[in-house]
Enzyme design. Structure first.
Site, mmCIF file in Angstrom:
data_model
loop_
_atom_site.group_PDB
_atom_site.id
_atom_site.type_symbol
_atom_site.label_atom_id
_atom_site.label_comp_id
_atom_site.label_asym_id
_atom_site.label_seq_id
_atom_site.Cartn_x
_atom_site.Cartn_y
_atom_site.Cartn_z
ATOM 1 N N LYS A 138 0.847 -1.204 0.000
ATOM 2 C CA LYS A 138 0.000 0.000 0.000
ATOM 3 C C LYS A 138 0.882 1.254 0.000
ATOM 4 C CE LYS A 138 0.880 1.648 4.148
ATOM 5 N NZ LYS A 138 1.428 3.009 4.325
ATOM 6 N N TYR A 224 -4.184 4.217 6.317
ATOM 7 C CA TYR A 224 -4.730 3.517 7.476
ATOM 8 C C TYR A 224 -5.927 4.264 8.050
ATOM 9 C CZ TYR A 224 -0.444 0.733 7.470
ATOM 10 O OH TYR A 224 0.581 -0.102 7.117
#
Length: 378
Positions: A138, A224
């Site tokens: 990511k 996140y």
């Protein structure tokens, strides 16, 4: 899509980015049976920076369905070190000059691309064209367009694609999703999520170079906070507005330092997130109509800690998130289980990232989102 040249890759290596290339094997045949679930899939790590060195490689010593079978590095000295430590045969060690031969290596089933963000699309696409299953760290890419390119090529070459969202495999995340789905604390009203740290290291690091990172805190820890906002609310947002702040412009010359954003959801819930490279943040709190629950810390490598308004603690035995993540993806390949972090999830988050940046450019103007159930929210 434009590939790195040998010269440009060498330049990245000398800059301390990551001297790595790509690596893989023939995809598994369809119709894999449960009798074959004792097979361990070989993973090649592309990029031997700190995350591969201190998190992924050690975690692969604890996985049940996959193992570290190969590496790709542009740093000659690392070859012997990694080979000796993880018993990697010479034929499974690649560099930038020879990575095109990866398609001939049957030891490698999965390519895990752990390179700077701007290199994700190029290497994921090349891995897929070599017939390898792909895990992309990511954020998935630096644009929605690149996410689409990765997804389309993986579909074209019939290989599996996952994004390195370790928290999606963490039991604490599963518990949060369960609370929300079962309305353990009533209807979700407000979600708050912080994800950040103070960067005091090398100002020339790749994360502070927009050409390599695609952005600052938002493209790093911010992902996140976006994720926890979504599964904390139990659905994708329908709009977002955002603001950017900078208190150390002399250090954060090229990338965003601190960003806050507000989400609205179709069920009436709202969420606030903060991400920063100049402030510590590691918390998720969900307020419901009948109480609240929180994780603090919420995004770290573990152990995670949680508590609820009824005085209970949220507690699970510690397991490496990366090991859980890679095993989940291996099971998806071997047993056709649910892909818990598919490419569509990475694309969804990049759509939100682009909307946040657009809102900032437009003075905090609310940006409408049309995501429906894209990317798995529960």
């Amino acid at each position: 899509m434009k590939h790195l040249t040998r010269r440009s890759f060498s330049r990245l290596t000398t800059k301390g980015v990551i001297g790595t290339a790509l690596f893989g094997s023939i995809p598994l045949a369809k119709g894999f049976t449960t009798e074959q679930n004792n097979k361990k899939l070989g993973i090649a790590l592309v990029g031997l920076g700190s995350y591969s060195t201190y998190q992924l490689a050690p975690s692969l010593l604890e996985t049940e369905h996959c193992y570290l079978a190969g590496i790709v590095t542009g740093t000659k000295e690392k070859e012997a070190i990694w080979s000796n430590k993880y018993n990697i045969p010479k034929k499974n060690i690649y560099n930038y000059e020879n990575f095109d031969s990866i398609a001939k290596n049957d030891d490698i089933d999965i390519i895990y691309v752990v390179l700077p963000n701007s290199m994700h699309a190029d290497f994921c696409i090349r891995a897929a064209k070599a017939g390898k299953h792909v895990i992309c760290e990511k954020p998935m890419a630096v644009s929605v367009e690149e996410c689409d390119a990765i997804i389309n090529v993986c579909k074209e070459y019939d290989v599996k694609l996952g994004v390195g969202y370790r928290m999606q495999s963490d039991p604490y995340t599963h518990e949060v999703k369960k609370y929300v789905k079962e309305k353990t604390f009533g209807d979700v009203l407000f979600v708050s999520s912080d994800a950040g740290y103070i960067s005091n290291g090398n100002p020339d690091q790749w994360r502070l170079d927009k050409s390599l990172s695609g952005g600052g805190a938002l493209m790093n820890m911010g992902v996140y906070a976006i994720q926890t906002s979504i599964y904390g609310a139990g659905q994708n947002p329908i709009s977002v507005s955002a603001q950017e702040f900078s208190t150390r412009p002399e250090y954060f010359k090229d990338t965003d330092e601190t960003i806050t954003a507000q989400f609205k959801f179709a069920n009436g819930a709202v969420a606030h997130m903060m991400t920063s490279h100049n402030a510590n943040g590691n918390r998720l709190k969900v307020h419901g109509s009948d109480g609240w629950f929180e994780l603090d810390p919420a995004h770290s490598y573990g152990p995670i800690s949680g508590r609820t308004s009824n005085g209970n603690t949220i507690e699970f035995p510690f397991k490496k998130q990366q090991a859980l993540q890679m095993d989940d993806f291996a099971r998806h390949i071997l047993l056709n289980t649910k892909n818990i972090a598919p490419g569509e999830m990475g694309k969804r988050d990049m759509i939100i990232v682009e909307a946040i940046y657009k809102s900032i450019l437009e003075g905090g103007k609310e940006q409408l989102l049309s995501l429906d159930e894209m990317g798995i929210v529960s």
